[in-house]
Structure formats: structure tokens, C-alpha cells
Design a protein around this motif. Structure first.
Motif, PDB file in Angstrom:
ATOM      1  N   LYS A 107       0.820  -1.207   0.000  1.00 25.21           N
ATOM      2  CA  LYS A 107       0.000   0.000   0.000  1.00 25.21           C
ATOM      3  C   LYS A 107       0.861   1.267   0.000  1.00 25.21           C
ATOM      4  O   LYS A 107       0.594   2.225  -0.732  1.00 25.21           O
ATOM      5  CB  LYS A 107      -0.910  -0.019   1.228  1.00 25.21           C
ATOM      6  N   VAL A 108       1.919   1.269   0.807  1.00 24.48           N
ATOM      7  CA  VAL A 108       2.687   2.513   0.964  1.00 24.48           C
ATOM      8  C   VAL A 108       3.745   2.701  -0.111  1.00 24.48           C
ATOM      9  O   VAL A 108       4.180   3.829  -0.369  1.00 24.48           O
ATOM     10  CB  VAL A 108       3.330   2.602   2.364  1.00 24.48           C
ATOM     11  N   THR A 109       4.186   1.614  -0.758  1.00 19.92           N
ATOM     12  CA  THR A 109       5.235   1.726  -1.776  1.00 19.92           C
ATOM     13  C   THR A 109       4.709   1.557  -3.185  1.00 19.92           C
ATOM     14  O   THR A 109       5.392   1.954  -4.148  1.00 19.92           O
ATOM     15  CB  THR A 109       6.341   0.678  -1.547  1.00 19.92           C
ATOM     16  N   GLY A 110       3.530   0.931  -3.337  1.00 22.77           N
ATOM     17  CA  GLY A 110       3.037   0.601  -4.666  1.00 22.77           C
ATOM     18  C   GLY A 110       3.799  -0.542  -5.304  1.00 22.77           C
ATOM     19  O   GLY A 110       3.635  -0.814  -6.491  1.00 22.77           O
ATOM     20  N   GLN A 111       4.632  -1.231  -4.524  1.00 27.65           N
ATOM     21  CA  GLN A 111       5.445  -2.339  -5.027  1.00 27.65           C
ATOM     22  C   GLN A 111       5.087  -3.624  -4.294  1.00 27.65           C
ATOM     23  O   GLN A 111       4.663  -3.607  -3.136  1.00 27.65           O
ATOM     24  CB  GLN A 111       6.936  -2.053  -4.812  1.00 27.65           C
ATOM     25  N   SER A 112       5.332  -4.740  -4.945  1.00 31.40           N
ATOM     26  CA  SER A 112       5.213  -6.025  -4.270  1.00 31.40           C
ATOM     27  C   SER A 112       6.398  -6.202  -3.324  1.00 31.40           C
ATOM     28  O   SER A 112       7.409  -5.495  -3.418  1.00 31.40           O
ATOM     29  CB  SER A 112       5.203  -7.160  -5.288  1.00 31.40           C
ATOM     30  N   LEU A 113       6.250  -7.146  -2.413  1.00 28.63           N
ATOM     31  CA  LEU A 113       7.366  -7.498  -1.530  1.00 28.63           C
ATOM     32  C   LEU A 113       8.627  -7.798  -2.327  1.00 28.63           C
ATOM     33  O   LEU A 113       9.720  -7.324  -2.003  1.00 28.63           O
ATOM     34  CB  LEU A 113       6.988  -8.741  -0.717  1.00 28.63           C
ATOM     35  N   MET A 114       8.470  -8.613  -3.367  1.00 30.39           N
ATOM     36  CA  MET A 114       9.629  -9.023  -4.154  1.00 30.39           C
ATOM     37  C   MET A 114      10.271  -7.830  -4.845  1.00 30.39           C
ATOM     38  O   MET A 114      11.503  -7.689  -4.834  1.00 30.39           O
ATOM     39  CB  MET A 114       9.216 -10.082  -5.179  1.00 30.39           C
ATOM     40  N   ASP A 115       9.463  -6.974  -5.439  1.00 29.39           N
ATOM     41  CA  ASP A 115      10.027  -5.818  -6.130  1.00 29.39           C
ATOM     42  C   ASP A 115      10.720  -4.876  -5.151  1.00 29.39           C
ATOM     43  O   ASP A 115      11.733  -4.248  -5.492  1.00 29.39           O
ATOM     44  CB  ASP A 115       8.928  -5.071  -6.883  1.00 29.39           C
ATOM     45  N   TYR A 116      10.170  -4.758  -3.956  1.00 30.05           N
ATOM     46  CA  TYR A 116      10.799  -3.902  -2.952  1.00 30.05           C
ATOM     47  C   TYR A 116      12.121  -4.507  -2.471  1.00 30.05           C
ATOM     48  O   TYR A 116      13.128  -3.804  -2.307  1.00 30.05           O
ATOM     49  CB  TYR A 116       9.843  -3.700  -1.769  1.00 30.05           C
ATOM     50  N   LEU A 117      12.136  -5.823  -2.255  1.00 24.22           N
ATOM     51  CA  LEU A 117      13.333  -6.472  -1.724  1.00 24.22           C
ATOM     52  C   LEU A 117      14.430  -6.674  -2.769  1.00 24.22           C
ATOM     53  O   LEU A 117      15.613  -6.778  -2.409  1.00 24.22           O
ATOM     54  CB  LEU A 117      12.966  -7.838  -1.133  1.00 24.22           C
TER      55      LEU A 117
END
Length: 481
Positions: A175-185
Motif C-alpha cells: 500500500k505505501v510503496t506501490g510495489q510487491s514485496l519481491m520488487d521492494y526487496l
């Protein structure tokens, strides 16, 4: 088997004795595993930053990823720690604040008080895991389903293992990044460790599950543990804040009275406290990332078993006390014995009977009765060295080959339509009883299918090696046509 795995960064290798661990202790550990019939799929042991032992029980191999189940939670925790360090989140943030559209009409005090830190420590205040309610949500909105569950206790006051809480961490980050966990990590954690081929299951609305569903190779599990052992530093660069490593792996909430169980030593932020001042991430059926700071060691294990405590007992009994602070003399005899044991690691296919005069009786195509697997038809024919199987389900036709008393490795989409590597074999329990074995090599699962002929019908008994709850046998009938 050779897979196209590019750019994976390997850990350095060394001998056990050079890193203060006698080969004989590893042989003893392997012997304990074998004696107790603990089905390990892989083992990687690191000491002082070096891989000193690694092995895969054939047909499992180093290149294949393995489903981690709840070991995924520790990676989700790491993402939250990185988001906190970037100022995107605070552990004190109210869970409800991120989801105004899913907030219930009536908000009771315990739900209102729930914070991100309570999700992390499994102290949400729920009386039971929320996952059952989430997966039953008719509209697929798991966030809404989570927030509608009663919160019986004050958040932070009671430990209840709750995979739904970890899903909420993923949903908040999304919600806060607009990214999936994988894309963020990926750029923050996975790229620096040289991990480029991870996958993660999602909810019906496309949010990665967080609490389960991550698949990694054994070496990549070991890298993650080594990063935590090194207080968040990798190749001289800080990847995770040192404060987060300390906080996430420390006891944040009590989950039992200690004692001999490694599930009652306390819980951190999606990490379990262990005896012997160790900690771990773990997942169902024996997926382990064990970090032993006092011994400067990491152990990565994948498996398909129910008795996870027995694996930890073998570690504490045979490996931990043998770790010396300085290098040990090289003993050629012990080194040769260990090398031979590692070379011989394998899970043998059942070999009860090579053939049966009834193979022509079994061969044919069968219309199956309605069943929970949603299989429609089953066909089998026998050749000199194998049996060819074709199963039609609600997704597609699935063809695979079973070796005659031997594994045949191949790709299949039989597991929920996901293309995965399997190994399959067949044997005869007696002339009237056919046994098929299918191992899903990227998961802990193995299915044994026992078949018998009754008149014009083929009777199936399908039993998994491991399962959540009872290992019930599924009975199925098919009519020849």
C-alpha cells in the motif's frame, strides 16, 4: 541436471576442519537423520562465512528452488525493517491507518490499538490464526477479512501464531510503496546477495502472501542467514540496519515456558528464539535457516517431514558441541568418510516388485468419479522401462512418466497448474497392487498412489508424505472406458 541460473553469487567453500568442525560430527549428524528416518532434501552448513558441508538427497539438486512455507516470514520482516530505516513506516503505526476503505463500521479498542510491531511479533490479540477466515473470503479481499476478525486480547499481550498477520505486513508495504514485496526487496536485499530467481505466491488480489509462498535455493537461504549473522553487512556494505537485526532476532514476546522445545523460547519479529542462544526462521515440514552467533555458524535445510524438533535436536547433539574456536587437524579417514556419505545421499524410489503379469489388466483409460483433486480421467500404459501416465484435470492434460523402480525426472504442471520439476516411479506391491510415487522436487511434498483393480474399476488410494493436520488418504474410483 543443469538449469539456466545466471548471476547467482556463490559463497566461499572450505573444509570443515579448517573452520573448526570435525568431519566426524557431520557424519554423526547424517547418521542421526538416517536412523530417525528424517526426510531431508538438502543441507548446507556454514562456519566463519565458509560453506563447510553441502549435500542434496537425490533426486533433489542444488539448482532447484524449494518452497519455504513460513521461512518466508523472516524475509517479510526484513522488508519491514528496511522500510522503517527508510522512514516509510514506523513500528508504532496503527494497522487501521493504512486501510480506510476496509476499516469495519464498528472499530473496537483492541483492533484500534493494533500496530505494525504487533503484526511482527505475532501479538495481534487474536485468539487464533486468521488465515482460515482470509482464505474463505468470498471477494478475495484478505485485508478486509483480517480487519473483520474479532480481536479478543489487547495487542502485545498474547502470542498466537498468525500467518494472516504476516500477510498484513505485505499488504501494508504494498500500500505505501506501490510495489510487491519481491520488487521492494530485489534491489535492497536480493540483488546484493546475488539472488535473482526467487518467486512468491500471491493472494487473489495479487498481493504477495508474505507469510508463506517464497521459493529459494538452499544456498540462497544460507546467504540470508549469513547476512543476519554478520549483523546486516555483506561484502563490506551495510544491507540491513544493525539495530533491526538485533531487534528482529531478540525475544519480543513469550510463546511458552522454555524447557526443551525450540518453539517455546520466545519470538522476535518473524524469527524464533532457539535454545543455545541461537535463532531461526523456519517453515512447515522442515525448512530451516538456523543462525548460531556463539558458534559463528549458519545451517540451511530443506525437507519433507513432520518432526521438526528432531532435526534441531540432531543439530544441538552432534554439530553444536563439536564446533571448536580454532582450526582442527585434518584427518584424511574422516574426510573420506564424509565425502562418501555426501556422495551417497539419496531418496530411493520404492522397489518392491519390478513387474506384474497384470500390467495389461491395469493398462487403459478410466473416467474418475468426482474428487477433491478435480481429476477427470486417468490413463496408464506400460513399456519396458517405464509407465506412461496421463491425467486430465480442470486445468489441462498432464502427461508424465514413471520409471520402473527408478526415478524419471521431468517437468509437470500437475501441482495446481504450476510448472515444476518432479521425479516419478512405480513398483508392484504384489501382482494385484500397483504403487506410483510422485515427488514434487520444488516442494516438501511426495504423493504415493496405490492402485487396485475391482472388476472394471480402478481404485486409487492417494497419501501425502506430509500434510497440515491428519495425513488422510484420499480414496478415488475410476471406471474403464
Amino acid at each position: 541436471m543443469s538449469l539456466n541460473v545466471k548471476n547467482e553469487l556463490s559463497l566461499p567453500r572450505s573444509t570443515p576442519e579448517a573452520q573448526g568442525l570435525p568431519s566426524s560430527a557431520i557424519v554423526a549428524f547424517l547418521g542421526a537423520v538416517e536412523t530417525q528416518n528424517l526426510e531431508l532434501h538438502s543441507l548446507m552448513l556454514l562456519r566463519n562465512g565458509f560453506v563447510v558441508t553441502e549435500g542434496w538427497w537425490n533426486p533433489y539438486v542444488a539448482e532447484l528452488p524449494h518452497l519455504l512455507f513460513s521461512l518466508s516470514k523472516s524475509f517479510t520482516s526484513t522488508a519491514i525493517g528496511l522500510a522503517v530505516s527508510e522512514g516509510i513506516l514506523s513500528l508504532d503505526d496503527q494497522v487501521l491507518s493504512f486501510f480506510p476503505d476496509e476499516t469495519p463500521n464498528e472499530v473496537l479498542p483492541n483492533l484500534s490499538a493494533m500496530q505494525i510491531r504487533h503484526l511482527l511479533m505475532m501479538g495481534t490479540g487474536h485468539a487464533q490464526d486468521t488465515m482460515g477466515a482470509l482464505t474463505k473470503s468470498e471477494n478475495g479481499n484478505w485485508v478486509e477479512a483480517f480487519l473483520q476478525q474479532p480481536v479478543e486480547y489487547a495487542p502485545g499481550s498474547k502470542f498466537i501464531y498468525n500467518s494472516g498477520a504476516t500477510y498484513m505486513l505485505s499488504a501494508i508495504l504494498h500500500k505505501v510503496t506501490g510495489q510487491s514485496l519481491m520488487d521492494y526487496l530485489q534491489p535492497r536485499l536480493l540483488d546484493p546477495l546475488g539472488i535473482y530467481h526467487a518467486t512468491w505466491e500471491t493472494c487473489p488480489r495479487g498481493i504477495q502472501a508474505g507469510g508463506w509462498g517464497l521459493s529459494l535455493t538452499t544456498e540462497n537461504i544460507a546467504k540470508f542467514g549469513q547476512l543476519y549473522l554478520q549483523q546486516g553487512i555483506w561484502n563490506g556494505a551495510r544491507i540491513i540496519p544493525e539495530e533491526w537485526v538485533a531487534e528482529a532476532t531478540s525475544k519480543q514476546i513469550s510463546n511458552g515456558d522454555g524447557g526443551e522445545s525450540d518453539w517455546a523460547q520466545g519470538y522476535g519479529y518473524q524469527f524464533w528464539s532457539c535454545r543455545h542462544d541461537a535463532y531461526r526462521g523456519d517453515g512447515a515440514f522442515g525448512q530451516f535457516c538456523i543462525v548460531m552467533p556463539q558458534q559463528n555458524a549458519v545451517i540451511a535445510i530443506t525437507a519433507g517431514l513432520n518432526n521438526m524438533q528432531a532435526v534441531l535436536e540432531a543439530v544441538w547433539t552432534h554439530l553444536l558441541p563439536a564446533m571448536a574456536p580454532t582450526p582442527l587437524p585434518y584427518l584424511e579417514e574422516s574426510a573420506i568418510e564424509l565425502a562418501e556419505r555426501l556422495q551417497q545421499l539419496r531418496i530411493q524410489p520404492p522397489q518392491l516388485g519390478i513387474s506384474s503379469h497384470n500390467e495389461t489388466v491395469f493398462a487403459g483409460k478410466y473416467q474418475l468419479e468426482e474428487n477433491s483433486l478435480r481429476w477427470d480421467t486417468f490413463a496408464i500404459r506400460f513399456d519396458e522401462g517405464e509407465a506412461s501416465i496421463n491425467i486430465r484435470d480442470h486445468i489441462d492434460d498432464h502427461h508424465f512418466r514413471c520409471g520402473r523402480g527408478a526415478w524419471i525426472e521431468q517437468k509437470s504442471q500437475l501441482n495446481q497448474g504450476l510448472e515444476q520439476q518432479i521425479a516419478a516411479s512405480f513398483t508392484w506391491r504384489d501382482s494385484d497392487t500397483l504403487e506410483l510415487t510422485v515427488r514434487f522436487l520444488e516442494t516438501p511434498f511426495c504423493h504415493t498412489v496405490v492402485c487396485r483393480i475391482e472388476g472394471t474399476q480402478l481404485i486409487f488410494e492417494i497419501t501425502p508424505n506430509v500434510n497440515f493436520g491428519p495425513r488422510d488418504t484420499l480414496l478415488m474410483r475410476g471406471e474403464r472406458f
